[in-house]
Scaffold this active site. Sequence first.
Site, mmCIF file in Angstrom:
data_model
loop_
_atom_site.group_PDB
_atom_site.id
_atom_site.type_symbol
_atom_site.label_atom_id
_atom_site.label_comp_id
_atom_site.label_asym_id
_atom_site.label_seq_id
_atom_site.Cartn_x
_atom_site.Cartn_y
_atom_site.Cartn_z
ATOM 1 N N HIS A 1 0.797 -1.594 0.647
ATOM 2 C CA HIS A 1 -0.001 0.091 -0.072
ATOM 3 C C HIS A 1 1.128 1.055 0.159
ATOM 4 O O HIS A 1 1.998 1.374 1.011
ATOM 5 C CB HIS A 1 -0.958 0.057 1.623
ATOM 6 C CG HIS A 1 -2.418 -1.095 0.595
ATOM 7 N ND1 HIS A 1 -2.911 -0.710 0.507
ATOM 8 C CD2 HIS A 1 -2.601 -2.333 1.898
ATOM 9 C CE1 HIS A 1 -3.815 -1.775 0.220
ATOM 10 N NE2 HIS A 1 -3.647 -2.813 1.449
ATOM 11 N N PHE B 1 -11.480 -8.446 13.023
ATOM 12 C CA PHE B 1 -11.221 -6.644 13.402
ATOM 13 C C PHE B 1 -12.676 -6.351 12.848
ATOM 14 O O PHE B 1 -13.377 -5.763 12.371
ATOM 15 C CB PHE B 1 -10.120 -6.161 12.902
ATOM 16 C CG PHE B 1 -9.012 -6.998 12.962
ATOM 17 C CD1 PHE B 1 -8.569 -6.657 11.551
ATOM 18 C CD2 PHE B 1 -8.364 -7.234 13.262
ATOM 19 C CE1 PHE B 1 -7.111 -7.710 11.576
ATOM 20 C CE2 PHE B 1 -7.289 -7.842 13.417
ATOM 21 C CZ PHE B 1 -6.716 -7.942 12.032
ATOM 22 N N ASP C 1 -14.426 -3.619 13.106
ATOM 23 C CA ASP C 1 -15.455 -2.704 12.504
ATOM 24 C C ASP C 1 -16.543 -1.773 12.191
ATOM 25 O O ASP C 1 -17.209 -2.803 12.446
ATOM 26 C CB ASP C 1 -14.002 -2.078 11.538
ATOM 27 C CG ASP C 1 -14.756 -2.592 9.975
ATOM 28 O OD1 ASP C 1 -13.802 -1.967 9.280
ATOM 29 O OD2 ASP C 1 -14.405 -3.733 10.392
ATOM 30 N N ASP D 1 -10.022 -10.729 6.818
ATOM 31 C CA ASP D 1 -10.387 -10.345 7.453
ATOM 32 C C ASP D 1 -9.446 -8.559 5.779
ATOM 33 O O ASP D 1 -10.409 -7.749 5.647
ATOM 34 C CB ASP D 1 -10.074 -9.495 8.639
ATOM 35 C CG ASP D 1 -10.209 -7.816 8.735
ATOM 36 O OD1 ASP D 1 -9.655 -6.986 8.058
ATOM 37 O OD2 ASP D 1 -11.077 -7.926 9.547
ATOM 38 N N ASP E 1 -9.667 -4.592 2.222
ATOM 39 C CA ASP E 1 -9.551 -3.857 0.441
ATOM 40 C C ASP E 1 -10.719 -4.246 -0.687
ATOM 41 O O ASP E 1 -10.597 -3.106 -1.417
ATOM 42 C CB ASP E 1 -8.358 -4.821 0.349
ATOM 43 C CG ASP E 1 -7.007 -3.999 0.991
ATOM 44 O OD1 ASP E 1 -5.978 -4.888 1.314
ATOM 45 O OD2 ASP E 1 -7.635 -2.857 2.163
HETATM 46 N N1 LIG Z 1 -11.512 -4.572 9.666
HETATM 47 C C1 LIG Z 1 -10.871 -4.362 9.022
HETATM 48 N N2 LIG Z 1 -10.876 -2.847 9.151
HETATM 49 C C2 LIG Z 1 -10.653 -1.796 8.619
HETATM 50 C C3 LIG Z 1 -8.861 -2.325 8.502
HETATM 51 C C4 LIG Z 1 -7.962 -0.939 8.426
HETATM 52 C C5 LIG Z 1 -8.031 -0.895 7.007
HETATM 53 N N3 LIG Z 1 -6.363 -2.256 7.144
HETATM 54 C C6 LIG Z 1 -5.302 -1.663 6.374
HETATM 55 C C7 LIG Z 1 -4.484 -2.849 6.500
HETATM 56 C C8 LIG Z 1 -4.200 -3.916 5.961
HETATM 57 C C9 LIG Z 1 -5.079 -4.042 5.008
HETATM 58 O O1 LIG Z 1 -5.188 -4.379 3.762
HETATM 59 C C10 LIG Z 1 -6.473 -2.270 4.485
HETATM 60 O O2 LIG Z 1 -5.464 -1.889 3.719
HETATM 61 C C11 LIG Z 1 -9.432 -0.013 8.781
HETATM 62 N N4 LIG Z 1 -9.697 -0.686 9.004
HETATM 63 C C12 LIG Z 1 -11.316 0.273 9.873
HETATM 64 O O3 LIG Z 1 -12.157 0.341 9.239
HETATM 65 C C13 LIG Z 1 -12.814 1.694 9.098
HETATM 66 C C14 LIG Z 1 -11.931 2.789 8.066
HETATM 67 O O4 LIG Z 1 -13.268 2.799 6.760
HETATM 68 P P1 LIG Z 1 -12.882 3.460 6.359
HETATM 69 O O5 LIG Z 1 -13.484 5.088 6.750
HETATM 70 O O6 LIG Z 1 -14.169 2.871 4.810
HETATM 71 O O7 LIG Z 1 -11.579 4.176 6.102
HETATM 72 C C15 LIG Z 1 -11.944 1.964 10.863
HETATM 73 O O8 LIG Z 1 -12.988 1.725 11.160
HETATM 74 C C16 LIG Z 1 -10.806 1.651 10.763
HETATM 75 O O9 LIG Z 1 -10.466 1.249 11.466
HETATM 76 C C17 LIG Z 1 -9.028 -3.748 7.616
HETATM 77 O O10 LIG Z 1 -7.923 -4.178 7.171
HETATM 78 N N5 LIG Z 1 -9.831 -3.797 8.425
#
Ligand SMILES: Nc1nc2c(c(CN[C@H]3C=C[C@H](O)[C@@H]3O)cn2[C@@H]2O[C@H](COP(=O)(O)O)[C@@H](O)[C@H]2O)c(=O)[nH]1
Length: 366
Positions: free
Chosen positions: A78, A267, A269, A338, A343
Amino acid sequence: MSDDEPDLELLALLQKSLGLNGVSAVGPAETRVLESAEYVYNNSIDVALDMRGTKAAASTIWQLMHEKEYSFKQWTEHELHPKSKDKSTVDFIFVLDLLNFCFWSDSDAEQRFAIEYKGRRWTGYWSLVAALQRALDEETPIASPAYWGSQCQDCMKQTLSHVFRSATAEEIPLLDERISCVREAGQVLLDQFEGTFTTCIERAKGSAAALVNIIVENFPCFRDEARFEGKTIRFYKRAQILVADLWACFEGQSYGNFHDIDKITMFADYRIPQMLNSLGCLQYSPSLDHHIRQRKPIDSGHSWEIQLRGCSIWCVELIRREIVHHHPKAHVNAILIDFFLYDTIKAQEADGIIAIPHHRTRSIWY
Ligand SMILES: Nc1nc2c(c(CN[C@H]3C=C[C@H](O)[C@@H]3O)cn2[C@@H]2O[C@H](COP(=O)(O)O)[C@@H](O)[C@H]2O)c(=O)[nH]1
């Protein structure tokens, strides 16, 4: 605290006095997140899992992950994620996941909070990464606990307001809460962990679950728990994604080397429940479905929110089991599923594909 729950605070005190800080005094460490998720799933009435949808999704997800050779290598690819594999990157990931919460906005794409960096406007999670990278470029030591500890409350407010200055009229959500998180975490790191998160990693002795427990026992702003049907439900979303980001960034080596990394769950979210619903895995009751489609807020700790988060964790666990059952040699865990789902939904959003809005809860937990 109900009778069947050990008093975690007392246990933490005992472990600290025995020098077993966060590492389980007996046997391998457990986070008890999956146990919580199964309990929520078994006691949910507004959120249900569609087993056919979940099996179909598992097959689709595996096929796409396999075609893309999806692995932890994507993390570093990324554009904004740090590339160096050293202690400064550990500090960066700590502050990243300390503040990795609540980016959603009710404003439209043009008005919503955004960070201008490298000639682009970044929103959502990427706005946080961009703001932190921009601060480092501007020589603000935003990832340094010693720097946080040296700042008075007003100075910290000024610094973070500048770090998160928006390219639009809308500021970052929960700025005051973010300032409190930085000040609290800085104090704990300086008082108990020699001013660096690498000390926490060392004390976990290679256990991802132990590291999650060290984080939630010592840093209240990571203690992502709720009460549901008479039990304490553990989500630990930011503590788990912090460990997962270390594992992915360091590709399972060095500061990312954990022998029990597969104990980390999805996670909880606001994006993954949205994706699981659009994949036909997660079903909502008519009243919850209507509430979400109307973009109405759901309070942090509300039963609907706990059901959405707990059932999503359980759903990803069932997807993982389904994939491993059909592909025993595949190295797929809840983290990679996840990351892949996150992504994917962000790519779909960029292409204008979104079935139903995500739920709207404002909190520091996710
Ligand atoms: N379950 C889960 N939640 C994740 C991520 C990530 C980013 N992870 C990066 C690292 C490795 C991956 O390949 C991603 O590139 C952010 N979030 C959560 O999402 C919300 C933001 O959403 P939006 O406002 O649309 O950007 C916020 O609660 C944030 O904490 C994830 O991976 N999994």
